[in-house]
Design a protein around this motif. Structure first.
Motif, PDB file in Angstrom:
ATOM      1  N   GLY A   1      -3.223   1.732   5.715  1.00  0.00           N
ATOM      2  CA  GLY A   1      -3.857   2.576   4.532  1.00  0.00           C
ATOM      3  C   GLY A   1      -4.759   1.629   3.739  1.00  0.00           C
ATOM      4  O   GLY A   1      -5.414   2.385   2.491  1.00  0.00           O
TER       5      GLY A   1
ATOM      6  N   ARG B   1       1.193   4.175  -2.855  1.00  0.00           N
ATOM      7  CA  ARG B   1       0.780   5.444  -2.691  1.00  0.00           C
ATOM      8  C   ARG B   1       1.725   6.587  -2.995  1.00  0.00           C
ATOM      9  O   ARG B   1       1.695   7.457  -3.655  1.00  0.00           O
ATOM     10  CB  ARG B   1       0.288   5.754  -1.240  1.00  0.00           C
ATOM     11  N   ARG B   2       3.012   6.039  -2.882  1.00  0.00           N
ATOM     12  CA  ARG B   2       4.314   6.954  -3.193  1.00  0.00           C
ATOM     13  C   ARG B   2       4.444   6.816  -4.601  1.00  0.00           C
ATOM     14  O   ARG B   2       4.951   7.854  -5.003  1.00  0.00           O
ATOM     15  CB  ARG B   2       5.550   6.397  -2.553  1.00  0.00           C
TER      16      ARG B   2
ATOM     17  N   ILE C   1       0.793  -1.240   0.069  1.00  0.00           N
ATOM     18  CA  ILE C   1       0.105  -0.025  -0.010  1.00  0.00           C
ATOM     19  C   ILE C   1       0.803   1.270  -0.006  1.00  0.00           C
ATOM     20  O   ILE C   1       0.676   2.288  -0.844  1.00  0.00           O
ATOM     21  CB  ILE C   1      -1.110   0.185   1.278  1.00  0.00           C
ATOM     22  N   PRO C   2       1.749   1.495   0.953  1.00  0.00           N
ATOM     23  CA  PRO C   2       2.447   2.797   1.058  1.00  0.00           C
ATOM     24  C   PRO C   2       3.273   2.790  -0.446  1.00  0.00           C
ATOM     25  O   PRO C   2       3.479   3.933  -0.929  1.00  0.00           O
ATOM     26  CB  PRO C   2       3.477   2.608   2.160  1.00  0.00           C
TER      27      PRO C   2
ATOM     28  N   ALA D   1      -3.747   6.187  -6.418  1.00  0.00           N
ATOM     29  CA  ALA D   1      -4.815   6.434  -5.142  1.00  0.00           C
ATOM     30  C   ALA D   1      -6.004   5.416  -5.206  1.00  0.00           C
ATOM     31  O   ALA D   1      -6.967   5.503  -4.753  1.00  0.00           O
ATOM     32  CB  ALA D   1      -5.387   7.805  -5.099  1.00  0.00           C
ATOM     33  N   THR D   2      -5.776   4.519  -6.236  1.00  0.00           N
ATOM     34  CA  THR D   2      -6.788   3.477  -6.344  1.00  0.00           C
ATOM     35  C   THR D   2      -7.278   2.784  -4.846  1.00  0.00           C
ATOM     36  O   THR D   2      -6.608   2.517  -4.047  1.00  0.00           O
ATOM     37  CB  THR D   2      -6.414   2.240  -7.142  1.00  0.00           C
TER      38      THR D   2
ATOM     39  N   ASP E   1      -8.435   0.839   2.423  1.00  0.00           N
ATOM     40  CA  ASP E   1      -9.727   1.510   2.664  1.00  0.00           C
ATOM     41  C   ASP E   1     -10.820   0.708   2.947  1.00  0.00           C
ATOM     42  O   ASP E   1     -11.788   1.333   3.584  1.00  0.00           O
ATOM     43  CB  ASP E   1     -10.216   2.086   1.012  1.00  0.00           C
TER      44      ASP E   1
END
Length: 223
Positions: A94, A67-68, A63-64, A72-73, A96
């Protein structure tokens, strides 16, 4: 909807792929995080389903990194690690949403709809073109007030065309909306789907037509 499934239990992955495909969802599946990173670089997904225990690492580490990379899915974790502190770890990590195994397909579908309703992922509530109204979240189509049932592939073609009505869509873009990356696409398969879709739309007096832009792709236009 296009979805990435990161799951190393083949039996579960096959069952999810079969069940979600019936809902008109195109699914790319991988068992490894390394392959998942490559797939997210090559494709745009509406949702990612992520297991935690994977052959090449803990799923939450994905996840991180994602995001980096600016992706943004929304991510729903699907895992047998479902104790309260494990759920907290996943959500704080992180995710959802977080769904423990085993789960009902109906609940997973509801959670997919829920994450897509969130402000950053709002799906257009409906698409109107000609006499057609499409609900892209539930993949339902009506012409006038009458439900218009289509085979899954033709439905996916129609949704992709309707989202970009009056604009030419590249053939490769349409194929990506209809087939997952593992499927072998026959040279005339997309043309066959479009040919059948054209006839159904004409027979239903849908008020639209699919035009072939020679050597480029297709567009949907109101008549």
């Amino acid at each position: 909807m296009r979805l990435l499934l990161i799951e190393d239990e083949k039996e579960l992955a096959d069952a999810l792929t079969a069940a979600l495909s019936k809902q008109g969802i195109v699914i790319d599946h991988t068992m490894r995080l390394a392959d998942a990173h490559e797939l997210t670089r090559q494709n745009i997904y509406d949702v990612i389903l992520l297991d935690r225990r994977l052959p090449d690492g803990e799923g939450l580490t994905f996840i991180p990194k994602l995001r980096r990379a600016g992706v943004a899915t929304p991510i729903i974790v699907l895992t047998a690690l479902n104790e309260p502190m494990e759920r907290i770890e996943g959500l704080d990590g992180g995710a959802d949403d977080y769904l423990g195994k085993p789960f009902l397909i109906a609940e997973l579908l509801a959670r997919l709809r829920a994450v897509l309703r969130r402000p950053a992922n709002i799906v257009q509530p409906c698409i109107a073109v000609g006499r057609i109204v499409i609900d892209p979240l539930h993949l339902s189509v009506t012409i006038g007030a009458t439900p218009f049932d289509l085979p899954r592939r033709e439905l996916l073609v129609l949704v992709a065309l309707a989202k970009r009505k009056d604009k030419t869509i590249l053939r490769s873009t349409l194929e990506a909306a209809v087939y997952n990356y593992e499927e072998e696409i026959q040279s005339n398969a997309l043309d066959a789907h479009i040919s059948r879709l054209r006839k159904r739309l004409a027979d239903a007096s849908a008020g639209v037509a699919v035009h072939n832009i020679r050597g480029v792709g297709y567009l949907l236009r109101e008549e």
